[in-house]
Design a protein around this motif. Sequence first.
Motif, PDB file in Angstrom:
ATOM      1  N   ALA A 153      17.500  70.635   2.822  1.00 13.64           N
ATOM      2  CA  ALA A 153      18.544  70.774   2.283  1.00 13.64           C
ATOM      3  C   ALA A 153      17.404  71.089   1.084  1.00 13.64           C
ATOM      4  N   GLN A 154      17.083  69.970   0.613  1.00 13.74           N
ATOM      5  CA  GLN A 154      16.213  70.107  -1.126  1.00 13.74           C
ATOM      6  C   GLN A 154      15.151  70.904  -1.127  1.00 13.74           C
ATOM      7  N   THR A 155      14.522  70.850   0.070  1.00  2.63           N
ATOM      8  CA  THR A 155      12.875  71.358  -0.226  1.00  2.63           C
ATOM      9  C   THR A 155      13.337  73.255  -0.078  1.00  2.63           C
ATOM     10  N   THR A 156      14.363  73.791   0.394  1.00  6.36           N
ATOM     11  CA  THR A 156      14.874  74.975   0.611  1.00  6.36           C
ATOM     12  C   THR A 156      15.612  75.744  -0.641  1.00  6.36           C
ATOM     13  N   GLN A 157      16.131  74.471  -1.140  1.00  7.39           N
ATOM     14  CA  GLN A 157      17.246  74.668  -2.313  1.00  7.39           C
ATOM     15  C   GLN A 157      18.691  75.178  -2.130  1.00  7.39           C
ATOM     16  N   PHE A 158      18.647  75.500  -0.907  1.00  7.44           N
ATOM     17  CA  PHE A 158      20.213  75.800   0.004  1.00  7.44           C
ATOM     18  C   PHE A 158      20.285  75.498   0.976  1.00  7.44           C
ATOM     19  N   VAL A 159      21.728  75.938   1.163  1.00  9.58           N
ATOM     20  CA  VAL A 159      22.181  75.506   2.780  1.00  9.58           C
ATOM     21  C   VAL A 159      23.211  76.651   3.500  1.00  9.58           C
ATOM     22  N   SER A 160      22.828  76.829   4.500  1.00 11.48           N
ATOM     23  CA  SER A 160      23.903  78.003   5.443  1.00 11.48           C
ATOM     24  C   SER A 160      24.398  77.205   5.871  1.00 11.48           C
ATOM     25  N   LEU A 161      25.366  78.352   6.817  1.00 12.64           N
ATOM     26  CA  LEU A 161      26.170  77.932   8.236  1.00 12.64           C
ATOM     27  C   LEU A 161      24.676  77.214   9.339  1.00 12.64           C
ATOM     28  N   ASP A 162      23.223  78.257   8.889  1.00 12.61           N
ATOM     29  CA  ASP A 162      22.758  78.975  10.185  1.00 12.61           C
ATOM     30  C   ASP A 162      22.085  76.819  10.796  1.00 12.61           C
ATOM     31  N   VAL A 163      22.334  75.873   9.260  1.00 10.31           N
ATOM     32  CA  VAL A 163      21.629  74.611   9.528  1.00 10.31           C
ATOM     33  C   VAL A 163      22.644  74.176  11.308  1.00 10.31           C
TER      34      VAL A 163
END
Lengths: 321, 250
Positions: free
Chosen positions: A226-236
């Motif tokens: 989350a921190q290094t891509t600066q994005f969180v989606s349902l894909d995780v």
Amino acid sequence: MLSRRWHPAEALFWAGAVAAAFLFPRQLLLMNEIAILALFALSLDLILGYAGIVSLGHAAFLGMGAYSAGFVALHVASDPLLGLFVGMAASGLLGLVTSPLVLKGNDLTRLMVTLGVGLLMLELANALSFITGGADGLQGIMMGKLFGQFEFDLFGRTAYAYSLGVLFVLFVLARRIVHSPFGLSLRAIRDNPLRATASGVPRNWRLAAVYTLSAAYAGAAGALLAQTTQFVSLDVLDFHRSADVMLVLIIGGAGYLYGGLIGSIAFKFLQDIISGFTPQYWQFWIGLFLVLFVLGGREMIHGGIKAVLARLRVLKPGKRS
Amino acid sequence: MSVVLETRALVKQFGGITPTDRISFSLERGARHALIGPNGAGKTTFVNLLTGVLRPTSGTVMLGGADITTLSREARVRIGLVRTFQINQLFATMTPLEMIAAVTSERLGLGTRGFSRLDASAGLVTETADILARFRLDDIMDETIATLPYGKQRQIEIAAAFAAKPSVLLLDEPAAGVPEAERRELLDTVAALPADVSVLLIEHDMDIVFRFATRITVLVNGQVLADGAPDAIARDPAVRTAYLGEAAHG
């Protein structure tokens, strides 16, 4: 040989991971992904390789860590270490709460139960869109400087250093734990639960403890993602995350800690190379590789690794406990 | 002599079957006691009741004067009631050194320590080395258990139980399946167990029973048919018809 000293090959491995940052400065983002996948695989190895718990829903903990870290960055504070800590704690808690589900039954029930928990978490994240952003995900995550010093840059320099550092610290910790009396009792349970109980090992408590630990490790991987891509989606939380990490361990081999690390390097490079020349059909080639690997190559490769390790062990002066 | 393990009117029913039917049994401290009986006599159920695998329908199990009827399996092990298995139950991927260390570390209460090194506890190291030496496993202690010959594995089976420091040791057919050549060493091991360990031997082989036991309990149809010294048991007509007679017919 009850103690496990660091082998020179291990030092070489980590030196290589650091050197890679300088040798391939254009591949830092890929290397960051590898480090995170390696940490995720290390987490699975703790339960699969050392305690014999199979899981097809490990993404639940990756996702929990990712969303928690993302949430912290968006609404609380942008310090990466705080997010990492919260991500690990949240996933560890989820692991503790769901651990009774994996204590009972055989491998098949565990596969189904973990798969179920993974699906539940995915749907929950989808439904709780006021927290998770639903299908849009958590966007606009701005990370603060690492240690108040190092800004996260476009090339992934800080990201890779951060992920590799966290991986290393958690690896050293895991290494310590698996070679402790607690770690030995896990191997006892994995090898023979009946005998472990007959030796006075409280099986359920030990398994719950390592499941919680493993969940926290997966949470750390999620937080880094989350921190290094600066994005969180349902894909995780998607099933393919759980399947990929299992694949990584199958490629690298479970139960000696480096399997997840080596496997994630192999897996990511394979993915990168194949998707380079056939972007649409890379999964076909991965699938073909997997089939061939499991049918024939695995014994060969792991046999080779074991033979080398055995040679190294013989060369070392046999120290009596 | 004082009684260390005792059952009082122990009953286990499965539906209409009563494999354990009001068994009152006592094992004296330091005993070499054998439990015999034809197939289906209820020996296995009785052992499972003693070790906590099964809960009795009624009756009590006492260890050292304390009621342990509801204790878990691992809790019984921790207070000294330990068993071996008829079919080897080993940590097959470990070395004998690791397996004995695993059991010993649990006995010493180290099993929850996740950050200390295995060789950091002097007690663990010396105790493990002692047991390996006592059971003559020190020359093979770094080999993988799964690759060892069956007789050696059988030795490890007993050594691992011994590592839990039993006050009562239940030996379930210790020589089962051991080839003749390795049998002697194994029986020597059994005979050499220290006198302060009370041993209950569950056995089919009459040679072993009469060589080893100073007292014998005969179980038939879930009940104690006879209990006494070996020569008295050998002469007992009821035992001869019910047990030895059947054994003679195969």
